[in-house]
Design a protein around this motif. Sequence first.
Motif, PDB file in Angstrom:
ATOM      1  N   UNK A   1       0.590  -0.732   0.076  1.00 40.58           N
ATOM      2  CA  UNK A   1       0.306   0.156  -0.220  1.00 40.58           C
ATOM      3  C   UNK A   1       0.941   1.322  -0.317  1.00 40.58           C
ATOM      4  N   UNK A   2       1.697   1.646  -0.468  1.00 39.20           N
ATOM      5  CA  UNK A   2       2.482   2.310  -0.580  1.00 39.20           C
ATOM      6  C   UNK A   2       3.976   2.591   0.169  1.00 39.20           C
ATOM      7  N   UNK A   3       3.954   1.853   0.998  1.00 42.59           N
ATOM      8  CA  UNK A   3       4.959   1.349   1.467  1.00 42.59           C
ATOM      9  C   UNK A   3       5.947   0.563   1.853  1.00 42.59           C
ATOM     10  N   UNK A   4       7.440   1.150   1.707  1.00 42.86           N
ATOM     11  CA  UNK A   4       7.870  -0.551   2.115  1.00 42.86           C
ATOM     12  C   UNK A   4       8.626  -0.841   2.900  1.00 42.86           C
ATOM     13  N   UNK A   5       8.668  -2.138   3.520  1.00 50.92           N
ATOM     14  CA  UNK A   5       8.990  -2.954   4.797  1.00 50.92           C
ATOM     15  C   UNK A   5      10.171  -3.970   4.570  1.00 50.92           C
ATOM     16  N   UNK A   6      11.029  -3.609   5.877  1.00 55.41           N
ATOM     17  CA  UNK A   6      12.276  -4.992   5.612  1.00 55.41           C
ATOM     18  C   UNK A   6      11.731  -6.180   6.070  1.00 55.41           C
ATOM     19  N   UNK A   7      12.240  -6.727   3.965  1.00 51.80           N
ATOM     20  CA  UNK A   7      12.151  -8.220   4.020  1.00 51.80           C
ATOM     21  C   UNK A   7      12.949  -8.976   5.177  1.00 51.80           C
ATOM     22  N   UNK A   8      12.129 -10.165   4.711  1.00 54.48           N
ATOM     23  CA  UNK A   8      12.276 -11.350   5.926  1.00 54.48           C
ATOM     24  C   UNK A   8      12.002 -10.901   7.504  1.00 54.48           C
TER      25      UNK A   8
ATOM     26  N   UNK B   1       3.855  -9.521   2.064  1.00 50.75           N
ATOM     27  CA  UNK B   1       2.497  -8.948   1.660  1.00 50.75           C
ATOM     28  C   UNK B   1       1.479  -9.785   2.288  1.00 50.75           C
ATOM     29  N   UNK B   2       1.703 -11.681   2.418  1.00 49.76           N
ATOM     30  CA  UNK B   2       0.187 -11.761   2.806  1.00 49.76           C
ATOM     31  C   UNK B   2       0.673 -11.375   4.923  1.00 49.76           C
ATOM     32  N   UNK B   3       2.021 -10.933   4.498  1.00 52.96           N
ATOM     33  CA  UNK B   3       1.586 -10.935   6.438  1.00 52.96           C
ATOM     34  C   UNK B   3       1.056  -9.782   6.896  1.00 52.96           C
ATOM     35  N   UNK B   4       1.112  -8.812   6.442  1.00 53.27           N
ATOM     36  CA  UNK B   4       1.232  -7.365   6.414  1.00 53.27           C
ATOM     37  C   UNK B   4      -0.837  -7.226   6.076  1.00 53.27           C
TER      38      UNK B   4
ATOM     39  N   UNK C   1       2.996  -0.227  12.796  1.00 55.96           N
ATOM     40  CA  UNK C   1       2.104  -0.056  12.022  1.00 55.96           C
ATOM     41  C   UNK C   1       1.612   1.286  11.408  1.00 55.96           C
ATOM     42  N   UNK C   2       1.824   2.594  10.753  1.00 55.45           N
ATOM     43  CA  UNK C   2       0.224   3.425  10.201  1.00 55.45           C
ATOM     44  C   UNK C   2      -1.094   3.380  10.604  1.00 55.45           C
ATOM     45  N   UNK C   3      -1.167   4.074  11.380  1.00 63.75           N
ATOM     46  CA  UNK C   3      -2.591   3.938  11.244  1.00 63.75           C
ATOM     47  C   UNK C   3      -3.845   3.414   9.930  1.00 63.75           C
ATOM     48  N   UNK C   4      -3.256   3.403   8.622  1.00 67.69           N
ATOM     49  CA  UNK C   4      -4.070   3.170   7.835  1.00 67.69           C
ATOM     50  C   UNK C   4      -4.087   1.788   6.970  1.00 67.69           C
TER      51      UNK C   4
ATOM     52  N   UNK D   1      12.208   2.054   5.213  1.00 73.56           N
ATOM     53  CA  UNK D   1      11.019   1.513   5.699  1.00 73.56           C
ATOM     54  C   UNK D   1      10.017   1.807   6.242  1.00 73.56           C
ATOM     55  N   UNK D   2       9.135   2.254   6.544  1.00 76.91           N
ATOM     56  CA  UNK D   2       7.683   1.893   7.874  1.00 76.91           C
ATOM     57  C   UNK D   2       7.243   3.658   7.153  1.00 76.91           C
TER      58      UNK D   2
END
Length: 299
Positions: free
Chosen positions: A9-16, A20-23, A100-103, A159-160
């Motif tokens: 959703x337009x935000x990058x997260x650290x791999x590992x 996408x599934x967990x988020x 996590x951001x609120x959205x 990230x985040x």
Amino acid sequence: MAVQYVQYKGIKFPPGYNSVDSLYFAENEFQVRDDDIFNITYPKSGTVWMIEILSLILNDGNPTWNQGILNSLRAPWFTTQLGLETAHNLPSPRLLTCHLPIQIFPKAFFSSKSKVVYTLRDPRDVLVSYYHFSKMCIPFGDPKSFNHFLDRFLKGDVPFGSWFDHIRGWMKLKGKSNIFFISYEQLQEDLYGSIKDLSIFLGKELDEAAITSIVEHASFEAMRKNNMCNSTMLPKEVMDQEKGSFLRKGICGDWKTHFTMAQSEYFNRVYQEKMRGLKETFPWEPTGDQFKQRTYFLN
């Protein structure tokens, strides 16, 4: 080799740590219990410190849990697969952690009675801590230089996501009875009083001895010595301790040793633009012309 971040959703997260599934699961399917306690921060804003404080409060000041169980098992990161499994198996009340951001926070939270403790920090100190952390934490990607990281941070290209968006999003819930806002600066200034206020918010009646014990065992020095929270047990493939210390300084105002005058002026311009329209004054905002004055009340 460049890090291949997870995009959600337009935000990058650290791999590992994330997928996408967990988020997606965290946002849409995670089952929130009414007595859950969420420890929420933007990265490098006092996350681990608050885990220690909340763990001690929940155990009436007894440090045995903190000293014998990894913080990731006491307060799992439920947006990750491993953290989700841990969270599912925890007895109530659960202590849960995320950035996590609120959205994209669990939708189930908004119809629950669960509580949030949100810790915020001077974004300049966040930036400095985040820079040093990224140099040693492999999934976050080693920044090219401090100046380059400053630019990415102000654009939200870390990230985040954007610190400004994160703060503005969560501040929309200010005044809700199940949300407790506290600053890193407030914890530094009055840890005893902060712990007392947090205990009341969580419905824990602690005597003076218990609060004093929490102050002692949640001190920066106690945490640096505690292998259950200082990240020294993480493998080098995740955290390269030769490049720095996870619990580095634990102070306010360290940004002054890193920013040039030009960088400070650049930061201030972006800060004023991004925070325009808010009616709050944060603890790190001096009076005068450096930042626009606002009125802000912490719980």
